[in-house]
Design a protein around this motif. Structure first.
Motif, PDB file in Angstrom:
ATOM      1  N   LEU A  34       0.835  -1.180  -0.052  1.00  0.00           N
ATOM      2  CA  LEU A  34      -0.094   0.193   0.093  1.00  0.00           C
ATOM      3  C   LEU A  34       0.966   1.006   0.066  1.00  0.00           C
ATOM      4  CD1 LEU A  34      -2.928  -0.818   2.450  1.00  0.00           C
ATOM      5  CD2 LEU A  34      -2.583  -1.464   0.086  1.00  0.00           C
ATOM      6  N   ASP A  35       0.575   2.178  -0.920  1.00  0.00           N
ATOM      7  CA  ASP A  35       1.417   3.147  -1.037  1.00  0.00           C
ATOM      8  C   ASP A  35       0.788   4.366  -0.485  1.00  0.00           C
ATOM      9  OD1 ASP A  35       2.662   5.918  -1.962  1.00  0.00           O
ATOM     10  OD2 ASP A  35       3.262   4.748  -3.669  1.00  0.00           O
ATOM     11  N   MET A  36       1.346   5.024   0.814  1.00  0.00           N
ATOM     12  CA  MET A  36       0.680   6.222   1.513  1.00  0.00           C
ATOM     13  C   MET A  36       0.504   7.466   0.855  1.00  0.00           C
ATOM     14  SD  MET A  36      -0.555   4.454   4.250  1.00  0.00           S
ATOM     15  CE  MET A  36      -0.694   2.964   3.099  1.00  0.00           C
ATOM     16  N   SER A  37       1.404   7.541  -0.083  1.00  0.00           N
ATOM     17  CA  SER A  37       1.425   8.719  -0.936  1.00  0.00           C
ATOM     18  C   SER A  37       0.088   8.808  -1.946  1.00  0.00           C
ATOM     19  CB  SER A  37       2.552   8.986  -1.810  1.00  0.00           C
ATOM     20  OG  SER A  37       2.691   8.170  -2.881  1.00  0.00           O
ATOM     21  N   LEU A  38      -0.372   7.607  -2.225  1.00  0.00           N
ATOM     22  CA  LEU A  38      -1.621   7.601  -3.073  1.00  0.00           C
ATOM     23  C   LEU A  38      -2.879   7.234  -1.985  1.00  0.00           C
ATOM     24  CD1 LEU A  38      -0.360   4.790  -5.490  1.00  0.00           C
ATOM     25  CD2 LEU A  38      -0.503   7.375  -5.972  1.00  0.00           C
ATOM     26  N   ALA A  39      -2.947   6.476  -1.082  1.00  0.00           N
ATOM     27  CA  ALA A  39      -3.886   6.314  -0.062  1.00  0.00           C
ATOM     28  C   ALA A  39      -4.291   7.691   0.696  1.00  0.00           C
ATOM     29  CB  ALA A  39      -3.599   5.178   0.787  1.00  0.00           C
ATOM     30  N   ARG A  40      -2.998   8.678   1.006  1.00  0.00           N
ATOM     31  CA  ARG A  40      -3.399   9.651   1.782  1.00  0.00           C
ATOM     32  C   ARG A  40      -4.103   9.385   2.904  1.00  0.00           C
ATOM     33  NH1 ARG A  40      -5.030  14.479  -2.160  1.00  0.00           N
ATOM     34  NH2 ARG A  40      -4.393  15.773  -0.323  1.00  0.00           N
ATOM     35  N   PRO A  41      -3.746   8.742   3.916  1.00  0.00           N
ATOM     36  CA  PRO A  41      -4.598   8.708   5.102  1.00  0.00           C
ATOM     37  C   PRO A  41      -4.533   9.829   5.954  1.00  0.00           C
ATOM     38  CG  PRO A  41      -2.243   7.567   5.397  1.00  0.00           C
ATOM     39  CD  PRO A  41      -2.426   8.125   3.912  1.00  0.00           C
ATOM     40  N   VAL A  42      -5.672  10.006   6.634  1.00  0.00           N
ATOM     41  CA  VAL A  42      -6.034  11.208   7.626  1.00  0.00           C
ATOM     42  C   VAL A  42      -5.936  10.574   9.073  1.00  0.00           C
ATOM     43  CG1 VAL A  42      -7.712  12.637   8.275  1.00  0.00           C
ATOM     44  CG2 VAL A  42      -7.247  12.495   5.731  1.00  0.00           C
ATOM     45  N   ALA A  43      -5.460  11.380   9.820  1.00  0.00           N
ATOM     46  CA  ALA A  43      -5.215  11.047  11.350  1.00  0.00           C
ATOM     47  C   ALA A  43      -6.032  12.150  11.973  1.00  0.00           C
ATOM     48  CB  ALA A  43      -3.872  11.004  11.789  1.00  0.00           C
ATOM     49  N   ARG A  44      -6.394  11.746  13.261  1.00  0.00           N
ATOM     50  CA  ARG A  44      -7.076  12.673  14.290  1.00  0.00           C
ATOM     51  C   ARG A  44      -6.024  13.144  15.153  1.00  0.00           C
ATOM     52  NH1 ARG A  44      -9.667  16.469  16.048  1.00  0.00           N
ATOM     53  NH2 ARG A  44     -11.664  16.249  16.889  1.00  0.00           N
ATOM     54  N   MET A  45      -5.984  14.733  15.379  1.00  0.00           N
ATOM     55  CA  MET A  45      -4.860  15.170  15.877  1.00  0.00           C
ATOM     56  C   MET A  45      -5.724  15.872  17.242  1.00  0.00           C
ATOM     57  SD  MET A  45      -2.011  14.684  14.615  1.00  0.00           S
ATOM     58  CE  MET A  45      -0.812  15.651  14.912  1.00  0.00           C
ATOM     59  N   GLY A  46      -5.376  16.901  17.929  1.00  0.00           N
ATOM     60  CA  GLY A  46      -5.961  17.314  19.091  1.00  0.00           C
ATOM     61  C   GLY A  46      -6.967  18.500  18.733  1.00  0.00           C
ATOM     62  N   TYR A  47      -7.819  18.797  19.513  1.00  0.00           N
ATOM     63  CA  TYR A  47      -8.663  19.939  19.331  1.00  0.00           C
ATOM     64  C   TYR A  47      -9.635  19.718  18.045  1.00  0.00           C
ATOM     65  CZ  TYR A  47      -5.233  21.520  22.605  1.00  0.00           C
ATOM     66  OH  TYR A  47      -4.401  21.687  23.642  1.00  0.00           O
ATOM     67  N   LEU A  48      -9.470  20.641  16.989  1.00  0.00           N
ATOM     68  CA  LEU A  48     -10.240  20.474  15.920  1.00  0.00           C
ATOM     69  C   LEU A  48      -9.153  19.839  14.692  1.00  0.00           C
ATOM     70  CD1 LEU A  48     -12.679  23.568  16.064  1.00  0.00           C
ATOM     71  CD2 LEU A  48     -13.055  21.246  16.589  1.00  0.00           C
ATOM     72  N   ASP A  49      -7.892  19.634  15.004  1.00  0.00           N
ATOM     73  CA  ASP A  49      -7.192  19.457  14.121  1.00  0.00           C
ATOM     74  C   ASP A  49      -7.104  17.923  13.369  1.00  0.00           C
ATOM     75  OD1 ASP A  49      -6.434  22.030  14.269  1.00  0.00           O
ATOM     76  OD2 ASP A  49      -4.771  21.537  15.580  1.00  0.00           O
ATOM     77  N   TYR A  50      -6.793  17.769  12.180  1.00  0.00           N
ATOM     78  CA  TYR A  50      -6.548  16.639  11.532  1.00  0.00           C
ATOM     79  C   TYR A  50      -5.132  16.517  10.927  1.00  0.00           C
ATOM     80  CZ  TYR A  50     -11.345  15.392  12.368  1.00  0.00           C
ATOM     81  OH  TYR A  50     -12.576  15.137  13.033  1.00  0.00           O
ATOM     82  N   ALA A  51      -4.407  15.706  10.386  1.00  0.00           N
ATOM     83  CA  ALA A  51      -3.410  15.847   9.651  1.00  0.00           C
ATOM     84  C   ALA A  51      -3.487  14.455   8.475  1.00  0.00           C
ATOM     85  CB  ALA A  51      -2.078  15.531  10.427  1.00  0.00           C
ATOM     86  N   GLU A  52      -2.832  14.787   7.435  1.00  0.00           N
ATOM     87  CA  GLU A  52      -2.567  13.986   6.394  1.00  0.00           C
ATOM     88  C   GLU A  52      -1.271  13.186   6.549  1.00  0.00           C
ATOM     89  OE1 GLU A  52      -1.916  13.704   1.632  1.00  0.00           O
ATOM     90  OE2 GLU A  52      -3.230  15.041   2.181  1.00  0.00           O
ATOM     91  N   ALA A  53      -1.190  11.833   6.520  1.00  0.00           N
ATOM     92  CA  ALA A  53       0.069  11.118   7.146  1.00  0.00           C
ATOM     93  C   ALA A  53       0.508  10.599   5.753  1.00  0.00           C
ATOM     94  CB  ALA A  53      -0.522   9.974   7.939  1.00  0.00           C
ATOM     95  N   SER A  54       0.862  11.334   4.876  1.00  0.00           N
ATOM     96  CA  SER A  54       1.330  10.888   3.649  1.00  0.00           C
ATOM     97  C   SER A  54       2.723  11.029   3.628  1.00  0.00           C
ATOM     98  CB  SER A  54       0.589  11.237   2.483  1.00  0.00           C
ATOM     99  OG  SER A  54       0.570  12.400   2.165  1.00  0.00           O
TER     100      SER A  54
END
Length: 201
Positions: free
Chosen positions: A170-190
């Motif tokens: 699985l290529d994360m640069s293609l899948a572009r997974p999103v993770a939950r950060m604190g508060y209202l923040d999210y992050a793309e983990a690619s």
């Protein structure tokens, strides 16, 4: 700084706990109620807890619809949240009465599992079909019961969109997974990098 969690007097504008335990994968949980209604909700208290057999868990703060359906029917799905679906994922977090269809609200396609009677997101890059093995009401240090309901499921089947596979992985640069950060923040983990474990001499 230091603060004890009993008083929770951290002096900050918002509780920092969930901003410390990051990034957290998002468990986008699909279930079907006993009445036939479909439910889809994201949970940031989610993770894999074993791979032999493959086990995942999600934890609901209080008795929410996903935990209720999973406990009553014994099955659920977990759907991969990629960057292209983050707005739909957020829309599915809307608080609506039991029986309302979040797939429909978020404009997503429910597809029923091959091995479990629960819907997964047709647009998701990957999905896990799970059977419930345990529903846990965690205990507190004083013997009380926490406000969380943890649902553990064994992964029975896995769907993967072949567009995210490159060189047999699985290529994360293609899948572009999103993770939950604190508060209202999210992050793309690619933005990933390899790191091999050291070997003892």
């Amino acid at each position: 700084m230091f603060y004890d969690t009993a008083s929770n007097r951290h002096g900050l504008a918002h509780d920092p706990f969930k901003a410390i335990v990051v990034p957290r994968p998002i468990g986008w949980i699909g279930t079907k109620g006993r009445d036939g209604s479909l439910n889809l909700s994201p949970y940031s208290f989610f993770n894999a807890i074993g791979d032999n057999p493959k086990l995942v868990m999600f934890s609901s703060s209080g008795p929410k619809h996903s935990a209720r359906n999973a406990e009553e029917t014994g099955v659920f799905t977990c759907n991969f949240v990629g960057r292209e679906l983050v707005e739909a994922m957020n829309m599915s977090s809307i608080a609506v009465p039991y029986g309302e269809n979040e797939f429909e609200i978020a404009g997503l396609t429910p597809v029923f599992g091959e091995l479990v009677d629960a819907p997964y997101v047709g647009e998701a890059a990957a999905a896990l079909e799970c059977r419930v093995t345990e529903v846990v009401r965690p205990r507190t240090v004083d013997g009380g019961v926490a406000d969380s309901i943890m649902v553990i499921g064994q992964v029975m089947g896995i769907h993967i969109d072949e567009r995210i596979i490159r060189d047999g992985m699985l290529d994360m640069s293609l899948a572009r997974p999103v993770a939950r950060m604190g508060y209202l923040d999210y992050a793309e983990a690619s933005d990933t990098f390899p790191l091999r474990r050291p070997k003892a001499p």
